[in-house]
Write a protein that holds these residues in place. Structure first.
Motif, PDB file in Angstrom:
ATOM      1  N   MET A 132       0.835  -1.207   0.000  1.00  0.00           N
ATOM      2  CA  MET A 132       0.000   0.000   0.000  1.00  0.00           C
ATOM      3  C   MET A 132       0.864   1.249   0.000  1.00  0.00           C
ATOM      4  O   MET A 132       0.538   2.248  -0.621  1.00  0.00           O
ATOM      5  N   LEU A 133       2.006   1.182   0.693  1.00  0.00           N
ATOM      6  CA  LEU A 133       2.872   2.361   0.743  1.00  0.00           C
ATOM      7  C   LEU A 133       3.568   2.599  -0.585  1.00  0.00           C
ATOM      8  O   LEU A 133       4.057   3.681  -0.847  1.00  0.00           O
ATOM      9  N   LYS A 134       3.616   1.533  -1.433  1.00  0.00           N
ATOM     10  CA  LYS A 134       4.298   1.690  -2.720  1.00  0.00           C
ATOM     11  C   LYS A 134       3.279   1.884  -3.825  1.00  0.00           C
ATOM     12  O   LYS A 134       3.576   1.684  -4.995  1.00  0.00           O
ATOM     13  N   ASN A 135       2.078   2.213  -3.421  1.00  0.00           N
ATOM     14  CA  ASN A 135       0.979   2.242  -4.375  1.00  0.00           C
ATOM     15  C   ASN A 135       0.772   3.652  -4.938  1.00  0.00           C
ATOM     16  O   ASN A 135       0.206   4.512  -4.279  1.00  0.00           O
ATOM     17  N   LYS A 136       1.244   3.848  -6.171  1.00  0.00           N
ATOM     18  CA  LYS A 136       1.130   5.179  -6.770  1.00  0.00           C
ATOM     19  C   LYS A 136      -0.317   5.581  -7.030  1.00  0.00           C
ATOM     20  O   LYS A 136      -0.649   6.748  -7.041  1.00  0.00           O
ATOM     21  N   SER A 137      -1.164   4.559  -7.243  1.00  0.00           N
ATOM     22  CA  SER A 137      -2.539   4.876  -7.658  1.00  0.00           C
ATOM     23  C   SER A 137      -3.295   5.650  -6.579  1.00  0.00           C
ATOM     24  O   SER A 137      -4.310   6.270  -6.859  1.00  0.00           O
ATOM     25  N   LEU A 138      -2.773   5.640  -5.337  1.00  0.00           N
ATOM     26  CA  LEU A 138      -3.423   6.426  -4.290  1.00  0.00           C
ATOM     27  C   LEU A 138      -3.425   7.903  -4.636  1.00  0.00           C
ATOM     28  O   LEU A 138      -4.273   8.664  -4.166  1.00  0.00           O
ATOM     29  N   ALA A 139      -2.466   8.313  -5.445  1.00  0.00           N
ATOM     30  CA  ALA A 139      -2.383   9.732  -5.788  1.00  0.00           C
ATOM     31  C   ALA A 139      -3.329  10.097  -6.929  1.00  0.00           C
ATOM     32  O   ALA A 139      -3.513  11.275  -7.207  1.00  0.00           O
ATOM     33  N   TYR A 140      -3.926   9.086  -7.589  1.00  0.00           N
ATOM     34  CA  TYR A 140      -4.706   9.386  -8.798  1.00  0.00           C
ATOM     35  C   TYR A 140      -5.887  10.326  -8.559  1.00  0.00           C
ATOM     36  O   TYR A 140      -6.102  11.251  -9.347  1.00  0.00           O
ATOM     37  N   PRO A 141      -6.661  10.130  -7.465  1.00  0.00           N
ATOM     38  CA  PRO A 141      -7.760  11.097  -7.274  1.00  0.00           C
ATOM     39  C   PRO A 141      -7.245  12.526  -7.216  1.00  0.00           C
ATOM     40  O   PRO A 141      -7.826  13.435  -7.824  1.00  0.00           O
ATOM     41  N   TYR A 142      -6.127  12.700  -6.496  1.00  0.00           N
ATOM     42  CA  TYR A 142      -5.577  14.045  -6.404  1.00  0.00           C
ATOM     43  C   TYR A 142      -5.097  14.542  -7.759  1.00  0.00           C
ATOM     44  O   TYR A 142      -5.289  15.721  -8.091  1.00  0.00           O
ATOM     45  N   LEU A 143      -4.460  13.641  -8.536  1.00  0.00           N
ATOM     46  CA  LEU A 143      -3.949  14.078  -9.840  1.00  0.00           C
ATOM     47  C   LEU A 143      -5.089  14.584 -10.720  1.00  0.00           C
ATOM     48  O   LEU A 143      -4.950  15.592 -11.409  1.00  0.00           O
ATOM     49  N   VAL A 144      -6.218  13.868 -10.679  1.00  0.00           N
ATOM     50  CA  VAL A 144      -7.375  14.321 -11.458  1.00  0.00           C
ATOM     51  C   VAL A 144      -7.824  15.693 -10.955  1.00  0.00           C
ATOM     52  O   VAL A 144      -8.044  16.627 -11.726  1.00  0.00           O
ATOM     53  N   TRP A 145      -7.927  15.814  -9.616  1.00  0.00           N
ATOM     54  CA  TRP A 145      -8.336  17.081  -9.006  1.00  0.00           C
ATOM     55  C   TRP A 145      -7.397  18.210  -9.419  1.00  0.00           C
ATOM     56  O   TRP A 145      -7.814  19.306  -9.808  1.00  0.00           O
ATOM     57  N   MET A 146      -6.102  17.913  -9.341  1.00  0.00           N
ATOM     58  CA  MET A 146      -5.079  18.911  -9.658  1.00  0.00           C
ATOM     59  C   MET A 146      -5.204  19.361 -11.109  1.00  0.00           C
ATOM     60  O   MET A 146      -5.125  20.551 -11.416  1.00  0.00           O
ATOM     61  N   ALA A 147      -5.407  18.393 -12.003  1.00  0.00           N
ATOM     62  CA  ALA A 147      -5.505  18.729 -13.425  1.00  0.00           C
ATOM     63  C   ALA A 147      -6.710  19.636 -13.667  1.00  0.00           C
ATOM     64  O   ALA A 147      -6.616  20.639 -14.379  1.00  0.00           O
ATOM     65  N   ILE A 148      -7.856  19.284 -13.045  1.00  0.00           N
ATOM     66  CA  ILE A 148      -9.072  20.050 -13.326  1.00  0.00           C
ATOM     67  C   ILE A 148      -9.090  21.388 -12.589  1.00  0.00           C
ATOM     68  O   ILE A 148      -9.465  22.411 -13.141  1.00  0.00           O
ATOM     69  N   PHE A 149      -8.674  21.381 -11.320  1.00  0.00           N
ATOM     70  CA  PHE A 149      -8.923  22.577 -10.505  1.00  0.00           C
ATOM     71  C   PHE A 149      -7.685  23.422 -10.202  1.00  0.00           C
ATOM     72  O   PHE A 149      -7.799  24.481  -9.599  1.00  0.00           O
ATOM     73  N   ILE A 150      -6.497  22.937 -10.592  1.00  0.00           N
ATOM     74  CA  ILE A 150      -5.326  23.810 -10.440  1.00  0.00           C
ATOM     75  C   ILE A 150      -4.755  24.174 -11.804  1.00  0.00           C
ATOM     76  O   ILE A 150      -4.590  25.343 -12.132  1.00  0.00           O
ATOM     77  N   ALA A 151      -4.485  23.144 -12.627  1.00  0.00           N
ATOM     78  CA  ALA A 151      -3.840  23.408 -13.915  1.00  0.00           C
ATOM     79  C   ALA A 151      -4.824  24.029 -14.913  1.00  0.00           C
ATOM     80  O   ALA A 151      -4.554  25.094 -15.480  1.00  0.00           O
ATOM     81  N   ALA A 152      -5.988  23.387 -15.086  1.00  0.00           N
ATOM     82  CA  ALA A 152      -6.935  23.873 -16.092  1.00  0.00           C
ATOM     83  C   ALA A 152      -7.350  25.335 -15.872  1.00  0.00           C
ATOM     84  O   ALA A 152      -7.351  26.126 -16.830  1.00  0.00           O
TER      85      ALA A 152
END
Lengths: 270, 289
Positions: free
Chosen positions: A1-21
């Protein structure tokens, strides 16, 4: 679980839509007309407001310098106190920060008024009444009052790391107060100075509340201009975006300047 | 001799600075008890403005909205941000650096830029939803999506957005400090990854997660500028304070400041007392932790 990158995916989507876009949309709006055609008119349309931009830089710059001069001794004195006293003093510095800045600014609004308490006291000594509210000075005062803690805290953090023995050594080796200050204290606290300058300058140059509450109508700043384009009467998202873009450039320039300042001196110390 | 003068000078200077900080607040507090609306002459003592304040439905509504919004935003930001910190920590250097840099944007950008850019996104989003509804109507599916997003949805999105970076930058260092072998030991001793996370990792990073939650809470309650651009007609507490300050004379604002100052002061004193008690306990317990 600690090596699980997919945990960051919800944030990455959020970041793309609400910070970068949103920032990309600002850039897009800045370079297009209301119909969506490419144009530079929004940017060139800012030209009449050069005075406002200049005023923002000037007032924010003045506030930053005043904050630096006022805060430097405070931070130094604090950093030389006993640990438990330091703790209490830091609390006292931070306490006003926790209060909403609208209320803090409102306090000055009533203090500086034409028949406010300061003029009353001045009148007692036969001075005044002075026009204090709705002046550039009032705006600078508001910036200093609101953002002074942002200068004291990083300076303190930098200075608390400076060993007393270094200052004593400088004095033993014949440096006077002035030389100790310019050759030892200031270079060693440079990272704090750099952080403090950014933390005061950026909110000062972009404020629209302080200028509106204390500056009246005659002291418009960049922030006021932008606000007018988005929520005020001169509703124009495209011009507003162009102004926002310019403000971002100003802020980036300021930060890269202070960054090099902090870095150089850190290297010098090491 | 010189040193004694120096000490006196220090004290005087600090006194001046602290009076600069606190005199305006003190004057407001004093005049919040003033009978008349005058701000220069004290005409008599009254609690009138405080009563008015607590009967002011607009302020009370705004207060509840702010508290609810802050709780919701801080919870979402803490959960998503903690997950993100773990995920980012597991990444290689380059993607990690890119993500960290983008996450820094809302922290370093002036608040007005964050506010304005989010507002533009919501405006564009609203147009998109209107277009979608037009299309749905034509297709005859009988479906509709809500169009008027300005208000609670946009406020929540905006607050989560500006809280998230603070959560990530609070939790990440703690994760890096943590001994990875603790987690591995838990796995070796028969935990599945989920158990290992909730029984070993989470307690270890809990202080950082909690402080991230509290920071988010305070930022959310205190935010005016970003909310101002994305609130539609909703009034959070800072927004209603702003509309109150637009009127020239309102002793209610003084009363509100005084109440807020006292609340903040007691919270700080309370947490401080807890901290020092904890500290003493640890000292007595032989430096545990």
């Amino acid at each position: 679980m600690l090596k699980n990158k997919s945990l960051a995916y919800p944030y990455l989507v959020w970041m793309a839509i609400f910070i970068a876009a949103p920032l990309l949309i600002v850039v897009y709006f800045a370079f297009t007309t209301a119909e969506g055609k490419f144009t530079l008119n929004n940017l060139t349309g800012i030209a009449p407001y050069t005075a406002v931009f200049a005023r923002s830089l000037l007032l924010a710059g003045a506030a930053t310098i005043i904050c630096l001069v006022m805060a430097y001794p405070v931070s130094y004195f604090l950093s030389r106190m006993r640990a438990n006293k330091q703790h209490i003093m830091l609390m006292l510095v931070m306490l006003p920060m926790w209060m909403n800045f609208l209320l803090r600014t409102y306090a000055w609004m009533t203090l500086l008024e034409k028949n406010g308490i300061i003029n009353k006291i001045l009148g007692f000594f036969g001075i005044g009444p002075l026009q204090m509210i709705n002046t550039a000075g009032a705006v600078i005062l508001g910036m200093v009052y609101n953002y002074l803690p942002y200068m004291i805290l990083p300076l303190y953090t930098a200075m608390v790391k400076i060993d007393d023995s270094l200052i004593e050594a400088a004095q033993d080796l014949g440096a006077g107060t002035w030389r100790t200050l310019t050759r030892v204290l200031i270079p060693m606290s440079a990272p704090g100075i750099a952080t403090g300058i950014t933390m005061v300058f950026v909110p000062s140059v972009s404020t629209f509340i302080i200028s509106r509450m204390l500056g009246g109508g005659g002291n418009m700043l960049i922030g006021d201009l932008i606000e007018l384009q988005f929520l005020g009467n001169s509703l124009n998202y495209n011009v507003g975006s162009a102004m926002s873009l310019l403000l971002m450039v100003v802020v980036l320039l300021c930060m890269s300047l202070t960054n090099t300042m902090g870095d150089e001196d850190v290297e010098g110390v090491i | 001799m010189k040193s004694r003068h120096w000490k006196a000078l220090q004290k005087a200077y600090l006194c001046i600075i602290f009076s600069f900080f606190y005199l305006p607040i003190a004057v407001m507090a004093a005049f919040s008890f003033n009978q008349s609306k005058s701000r220069t002459v004290f005409t008599g003592f009254t609690f009138k403005w405080y009563l008015d304040l607590f009967r002011n439905q607009r302020i009370l509504d705004a207060l509840w909205l702010s508290l609810g919004l802050a709780l919701a935003a801080a919870t979402v930001a803490t959960v998503v941000g903690t997950m993100a910190a773990i995920g980012i920590n597991a990444m290689r250097k380059t993607p990690r650096a890119i993500i960290n840099n983008i996450s820094y944007l809302p922290v370093v950008n002036p608040e007005i830029i964050t506010g304005v850019s989010l507002m533009l996104l919501f405006v564009v989003g609203k147009q998109g939803l209107t277009a979608l509804n037009g299309w749905l109507e034509q297709s005859g599916l009988g479906l509709r999506v809500p169009e008027d997003i300005f208000g609670l949805p946009t406020l929540l999105i905006a607050h989560v957005t500006f809280c998230l970076p603070y959560v990530i930058f609070n939790v990440s260092p703690k994760l890096r400090q943590m001994d990875i072998r603790l987690y591995e030991a838990a796995l070796d001793l028969g935990c599945n990854p989920r158990q290992a996370f909730f029984k070993v990792v989470l307690p270890e990073i809990m202080p950082a997660v909690l402080s991230a939650f509290l920071i988010s809470l305070t930022y959310s309650i205190d935010d005016f500028i970003i909310s101002y651009f994305s609130s539609g007609n909703m009034q959070t507490l800072p927004i209603s304070i702003y509309s109150m300050t637009r009127r020239k004379v309102s002793p209610e604002v003084y009363a509100l400041s005084t109440v807020m100052f006292l609340v903040i002061l007691s919270i700080i004193l309370f947490t401080n007392a807890m901290d020092s008690r904890q500290y003493k306990k640890e000292q007595k317990g032989g430096g545990r932790g």
